[in-house]
Design a protein around this motif. Structure first.
Motif, short mmCIF file in Angstrom:
data_model
loop_
_atom_site.label_atom_id
_atom_site.label_comp_id
_atom_site.label_asym_id
_atom_site.label_seq_id
_atom_site.Cartn_x
_atom_site.Cartn_y
_atom_site.Cartn_z
N GLU A 151 0.82 -1.20 0.00
CA GLU A 151 0.00 0.00 0.00
C GLU A 151 0.86 1.26 0.00
N ALA A 168 3.17 7.55 1.16
CA ALA A 168 3.40 8.96 0.85
C ALA A 168 4.20 9.06 -0.43
N TYR A 172 2.14 14.08 -0.89
CA TYR A 172 0.82 13.46 -0.81
C TYR A 172 0.92 12.36 0.22
N TYR A 173 -0.10 12.26 1.09
CA TYR A 173 -0.09 11.26 2.16
C TYR A 173 -1.35 10.43 2.13
N ASP A 174 -1.19 9.17 2.43
CA ASP A 174 -2.35 8.34 2.68
C ASP A 174 -2.96 8.77 4.01
N ASP A 175 -4.27 8.64 4.13
CA ASP A 175 -4.95 9.07 5.35
C ASP A 175 -4.41 8.38 6.59
N SER A 176 -3.92 7.16 6.43
CA SER A 176 -3.47 6.39 7.59
C SER A 176 -2.22 6.98 8.26
N LYS A 194 -1.31 10.54 7.77
CA LYS A 194 -1.36 12.00 7.83
C LYS A 194 -1.17 12.48 9.27
N ARG A 229 1.42 12.10 11.04
CA ARG A 229 2.46 11.32 11.73
C ARG A 229 3.72 11.18 10.88
N GLY A 283 -3.13 10.38 -6.29
CA GLY A 283 -3.00 9.38 -5.25
C GLY A 283 -1.64 8.72 -5.28
#
Length: 124
Positions: A46, A49, A59-63, A65, A67, A105
Motif C-alpha cells: 500500500e 506517501a 501526498y499522504y495516505d490518510d493512515s 497523515k 504522523r 494518489g
C-alpha cells in the motif's frame, strides 16, 4: 534505469520514531516522483506517501497523515520519510519507488522503479 536503496529501518516501541532514507542513482531525471510504500505480512502493498521532486509537493495516505513526513535532499538525490508516533500496525517492509511523473494518489501500478525494502517493526 533508476536504482533505489532504502535505509533506516529498525525496531522501535510504540510511540517511537524512525527516519527512512531512499537514495536514488542512475537516471535520476526519470525519478521525478518518489513514493514510499509498505507491505505487512499477508497484506497487499500500500502507498504511504509520495513527493513530486520538481515542486516538492507531498501526498499522504490518510493512515499516516499528521504522523509521517516526506521530504527530499535534491543535491543528494535522497528522499526521506520521517515516521513519528509509530504504532504496531505500522509494522511492515517499507519500499521506496520512483517514476517519471506523479499521478493522482499513490498506487503501486504508477511506479516503475523499486528498491529492495527495509523492515520496520513496532512493538507494543
Amino acid at each position: 534505469q533508476v536504482q533505489l536503496v532504502e535505509s533506516g529501518g529498525g525496531s522501535v516501541q510504540a510511540g517511537g520514531s524512525l527516519r527512512l532514507s531512499c537514495a536514488a542513482s542512475g537516471s535520476t531525471y526519470s525519478a521525478n516522483c518518489v513514493g514510499w510504500f509498505r507491505q505487512a505480512p499477508g497484506k497487499e502493498r500500500e502507498g504511504v506517501a509520495r513527493i513530486n521532486r520538481r515542486t516538492g509537493l507531498p501526498y499522504y495516505d490518510d493512515s499516516v497523515k499528521g504522523r509521517f513526513t516526506i521530504s527530499q535532499d535534491i543535491p543528494d538525490n535522497t528522499v526521506y520519510l520521517q515516521m513519528n508516533s509509530l504504532q504496531p500496525e505500522d509494522t511492515a517492509i517499507y519500499y521506496c519507488a520512483a517514476d517519471s511523473r506523479c499521478f493522482f494518489g499513490i498506487q503501486v501500478a504508477d511506479f516503475d522503479y523499486w528498491g529492495q525494502g527495509t523492515q520496520v517493526t513496532v512493538s507494543s
